[in-house]
Design an enzyme around this catalytic site. Structure first.
Site, PDB file in Angstrom:
ATOM      1  N   GLN A 166       0.860  -1.194   0.000  1.00 50.08           N
ATOM      2  CA  GLN A 166       0.000   0.000   0.000  1.00 50.08           C
ATOM      3  C   GLN A 166       0.894   1.241   0.000  1.00 50.08           C
ATOM      4  OE1 GLN A 166      -2.352   2.359   3.481  1.00 50.08           O
ATOM      5  NE2 GLN A 166      -2.873   0.214   3.351  1.00 50.08           N
ATOM      6  N   LYS A 189       2.003   5.990  13.813  1.00 49.95           N
ATOM      7  CA  LYS A 189       0.688   6.620  13.730  1.00 49.95           C
ATOM      8  C   LYS A 189       0.247   6.928  15.154  1.00 49.95           C
ATOM      9  CE  LYS A 189      -3.532   5.894  10.970  1.00 49.95           C
ATOM     10  NZ  LYS A 189      -4.656   6.354  11.655  1.00 49.95           N
ATOM     11  N   ASN A 209      -3.327   4.480  -0.532  1.00 45.17           N
ATOM     12  CA  ASN A 209      -4.025   4.918   0.674  1.00 45.17           C
ATOM     13  C   ASN A 209      -4.875   6.138   0.365  1.00 45.17           C
ATOM     14  OD1 ASN A 209      -4.106   6.743   3.241  1.00 45.17           O
ATOM     15  ND2 ASN A 209      -3.673   4.702   4.014  1.00 45.17           N
ATOM     16  N   ASN A 247       4.906   4.485  17.023  1.00 46.89           N
ATOM     17  CA  ASN A 247       5.317   5.860  16.717  1.00 46.89           C
ATOM     18  C   ASN A 247       4.888   6.267  15.316  1.00 46.89           C
ATOM     19  OD1 ASN A 247       6.521   6.442  19.135  1.00 46.89           O
ATOM     20  ND2 ASN A 247       8.434   5.431  18.540  1.00 46.89           N
ATOM     21  N   ARG A 282       1.273   4.778   0.980  1.00 46.04           N
ATOM     22  CA  ARG A 282       0.639   5.686   1.940  1.00 46.04           C
ATOM     23  C   ARG A 282       1.509   6.926   2.065  1.00 46.04           C
ATOM     24  NH1 ARG A 282       1.197   6.159   7.593  1.00 46.04           N
ATOM     25  NH2 ARG A 282      -0.658   6.922   8.666  1.00 46.04           N
ATOM     26  N   GLU A 283       1.054   8.014   1.457  1.00 46.66           N
ATOM     27  CA  GLU A 283       1.774   9.290   1.470  1.00 46.66           C
ATOM     28  C   GLU A 283       0.801  10.337   1.948  1.00 46.66           C
ATOM     29  OE1 GLU A 283       4.827  10.250   0.786  1.00 46.66           O
ATOM     30  OE2 GLU A 283       5.418   8.183   0.441  1.00 46.66           O
ATOM     31  N   CYS A 312       4.944 -19.578  44.676  1.00 48.03           N
ATOM     32  CA  CYS A 312       6.050 -19.159  43.809  1.00 48.03           C
ATOM     33  C   CYS A 312       6.969 -20.325  43.491  1.00 48.03           C
ATOM     34  CB  CYS A 312       6.881 -18.073  44.488  1.00 48.03           C
ATOM     35  SG  CYS A 312       5.888 -16.750  45.153  1.00 48.03           S
TER      36      CYS A 312
END
Ligand code: TPS
Length: 546
Positions: free
Chosen positions: A42, A142, A74, A140, A44-45, A467
Site C-alpha cells: 500500500q 501513527k 491509501n 510511533n 501511503r503518502e 512461587c
C-alpha cells in the site's frame, strides 16, 4: 487479480517520513521488500502532491507487477485510477467504502481501517474486501490512533465477524496493524489463530500489516524475508501435541493413571539429567526459598530480575518464572524484556499473577504482561485465574464473588466442573497450560483437563509455596522441551513432585507444624523418586490422587 485471491499474509504499508525512510528512495526500498517476500503493498503518502503521488504510484506499480503483487493506494481513489493499480485502502476519515466502490467498480480491492465492531460492520456492509484492524500495539508511526486494541480487542472484532450469519461478513479478509515487528509477529498470529478444537474464536487473522518493521529496517529485504519466515513457520513456543486425547477425568481410569505415573517418572529423570536453568524473576521474600527448591528438585537456579540479561539466560535453554509479586513499572519493564527474550528462543515461561485481582494496578499489570508475549503456563489460585480470564477477554460474572483480599485464596467459588471449564477455556484461547491451584488443583491445555488432589495444608501456611511451585513447573517444562516431550504431562509431573513431597514431609516425625515443615519439605523434594528405585511406578501409582 480477483480480490478474493489476494495473499494478505505480509502486508507492507509505505511511509516516506525521514524518521522511518531516512534518505533512501522509497521505490528502491519497496523493491527490496518485494524481493524479501511481502505479499501486498500500500502506498501511503500523507503529504505528497497529486502529480508526485501518481509518479511514485506508477513506479511502484511497475515493481509490484514484476513480482505479481497487488498495489493499493491509501485514501486517494483518483490516484489509484490514474495509476491503474489494484485498489485503495481507506481510513475512517477518508472517502467512504461505498463511494470508493462506485468509483472503482467491483473488481478492484478496497480495504478499510477499523478499530471497533461497529466500524467493521459498516465497512463490510459498504463492500470492503478486507479490514485493517488496529491499532494493535502503540506505535510511533501513527500516533493519532483512536484505540490501542491489544490482542483482545482484535479478537473481539474477529469474533463478531466469525459468528455472523452473513456469509460476506464471515469470509471478509483481515489484517492487524500497529507495532508489529519480528519480535512479536509470531505471537500475534499464534494468538489470533482460531484453535481447531474448543474453538473460542471462529475466525483467524489473514495477515499482518507493517510500516516501520520493513520501511525503517536497515535492510528492508532481509527484514521482509525474516518476517515472511516467521509468519510461515510455527513459533518456537507452539510445541503442543496434536493428538486430541480425551479429557483426563478419572479416578478409575487405570490406564491413564499408569500413563501419568510413568510420564512423571520420565519427566523427573529428565529434570535430574538436564538440570535446567530455573530463572526466577520474583519477590525478594521468596528468592532464597525458591533457589533451595530449584536445587532440591534437581534444577539450577538463578535469581535475576534484570531484563537486560534475560536473552543471555534464555539462550542457556532453561525456563523462566515471572512472579507478579512486585508489579512496579520498573519490574514490569524488566518482565517485558524477559518475556520477549524467552519467546524469541521458545523457552518456557511460567506466569504467576500473584494477587492479580487485588488492586487495579495489579489488574493493569496483568493485562500488560499478557499483551507482552506468550506464556507456556499460567498458574494461580481461583481469584488470580479469574482475573486472568477477564484480562484474556472472557466476561464472567459470579453472583457471590467478593473482592480478592491479599493473596490467599479464601473459600472456593467454584465447583470442580466450573474450574475445569474456566481453565480449559483460557488455555484454549491462550494456547498454553492453565493451572488453578487449591485443595484440588485443576489444570488444562485446552485439550486435556486433569484434577490433582495431592498436597498438604502446610503449603498454605508458609511463604512462597505458590512461587516455588512455579519454579518447579518452569524446570519441568524446560526439561520436557530438551527431551521434546509433552509439556502437559511434564506439568502434571511437576505438580506431583511438589505435592507428594509435601505430603511426605508433613508426616515426617520431626515435623510439628509449618516451621519445621519447611526444611523437611526441601529434604523431601530432594529424596522424591530417589529412594524408590526398586519399584518407581508402584510408589507413584499409590501416591497419586488424580
Ligand atoms: C491495512 N494504520 C493503522 S496503524 C498504522 C497505520 C498506517 C501504523 C502502523 O505502523 N490498516 C491498513 N493500512 C493502514 N494504512 C492502516 C490500517 C492505518 P507500524 O507498523 O510502524 O507500527
Amino acid at each position: 487479480m480477483a480480490p478474493a485471491a489476494v495473499d494478505y499474509s505480509l502486508y507492507l504499508v509505505t511511509d516516506s517520513t525521514p524518521a522511518i525512510l531516512g534518505d533512501r528512495d522509497l521505490v528502491e526500498v519497496v523493491e527490496q521488500a518485494l524481493q524479501g517476500g511481502v505479499t501486498i503493498v500500500q502506498l501511503r503518502e500523507k503529504t505528497a502532491d497529486t502529480g508526485e503521488l501518481i509518479k511514485i504510484g506508477k513506479a511502484l506499480h511497475e515493481k509490484c507487477k514484476q513480482h505479481g503483487i497487488p498495489l493499493l493506494i491509501n485514501d486517494r481513489v483518483d490516484v489509484a485510477l490514474a495509476v491503474g493499480c489494484e485498489g485503495v485502502h481507506v481510513g475512517q476519515d477518508d472517502m467512504n467504502v461505498a463511494t470508493a466502490r462506485q468509483l472503482l467498480g467491483p473488481d478492484k480491492i478496497i480495504g478499510a481501517t477499523v478499530s471497533s465492531i461497529e466500524e467493521a460492520r459498516i465497512a463490510v456492509e459498504r463492500g470492503a474486501d478486507y479490514l485493517g484492524i488496529g491499532t494493535l500495539y502503540a506505535t510511533n508511526t501513527k500516533k493519532n490512533t483512536k484505540d490501542i486494541l491489544g490482542i483482545n480487542g482484535i479478537r473481539k472484532i474477529l469474533h463478531y465477524l466469525g459468528i455472523s450469519e452473513d456469509e460476506k461478513t464471515r469470509n471478509i479478509k483481515t489484517v492487524c496493524i500497529g507495532g508489529v515487528n519480528a519480535s512479536n509477529v509470531q505471537n500475534v498470529i499464534y494468538q489470533l489463530l482460531a484453535p481447531s478444537l474448543s474453538n473460542p474464536e471462529p475466525k483467524s487473522i489473514d495477515g499482518v500489516a507493517v510500516v516501520s518493521a520493513i520501511v525503517g529496517a536497515s535492510d528492508p529485504s532481509k527484514a521482509s524475508q525474516n518476517l515472511h519466515k516467521l509468519i510461515t513457520s510455527p513459533p518456537p513456543f507452539s510445541s503442543r501435541t496434536s493428538s486430541l486425547n480425551p479429557p483426563i477425568w478419572h479416578d478409575d481410569n487405570a490406564a491413564e493413571l499408569d500413563n501419568i505415573a510413568s510420564t512423571a517418572i520420565t519427566s523427573l529423570a529428565a529434570v535430574r539429567k538436564h538440570s535446567p536453568l530455573s530463572h526466577n524473576m520474583t519477590n525478594l521474600v521468596v528468592q532464597n526459598f525458591a533457589a533451595s527448591v530449584a536445587l532440591a528438585i534437581g534444577a539450577s537456579p538463578i535469581m535475576s530480575n534484570n531484563g537486560a540479561e534475560a536473552l543471555d539466560l534464555a539462550n542457556l535453554g532453561g525456563g523462566l518464572v515471572i512472579n507478579m509479586g512486585t508489579a512496579t513499572p520498573d519490574a514490569l519493564n524488566n518482565h517485558r524484556l524477559a518475556i520477549s527474550a524467552y519467546n524469541s528462543v521458545g523457552g518456557p515461561i511460567v506466569l504467576d499473577p500473584v494477587g492479580a485481582g487485588a488492586t487495579s494496578a495489579r489488574r493493569s499489570a496483568l493485562s500488560f504482561l499478557l499483551a507482552s508475549g506468550h506464556f507456556s503456563l499460567i498458574k494461580g489460585n481461583e481469584r488470580e485465574i479469574l482475573s486472568v480470564a477477564r484480562a484474556s477477554g472472557f466476561t464472567l460474572s459470579l453472583p457471590n464473588e467478593q473482592q480478592q483480599k491479599g493473596v490467599d485464596s479464601g473459600d472456593s467459588l467454584f465447583t470442580l466442573e466450573q474450574k475445569a471449564y474456566i481453565v480449559s477455556r483460557i488455555a484454549a484461547r491462550e494456547r498454553n497450560i492453565v493451572l488453578m491451584t487449591g485443595a484440588t488443583d485443576v489444570l488444562s491445555d485446552g485439550y486435556r483437563t486433569c484434577a490433582i488432589r495431592n498436597g498438604h495444608e502446610y503449603l498454605g501456611l508458609i511463604t512462597g509455596s505458590g512461587c516455588t511451585l512455579g519454579t518447579t513447573l518452569a524446570s519441568y517444562l524446560a526439561a520436557a522441551k530438551k527431551e521434546g516431550s509433552d509439556a502437559f504431562y511434564a506439568a502434571v509431573a511437576g505438580i506431583l513432585h511438589y505435592e507428594i513431597a509435601a505430603e511426605r514431609a508433613a508426616s515426617a516425625p520431626s515435623v510439628k507444624g509449618p516451621g519445621t515443615f519447611i526444611p523437611a519439605f526441601i529434604d523431601s523434594l530432594y529424596h522424591y523418586g530417589r529412594d524408590e528405585s526398586e519399584a518407581p511406578l508402584s510408589w507413584l501409582r499409590s501416591a497419586l490422587k488424580v
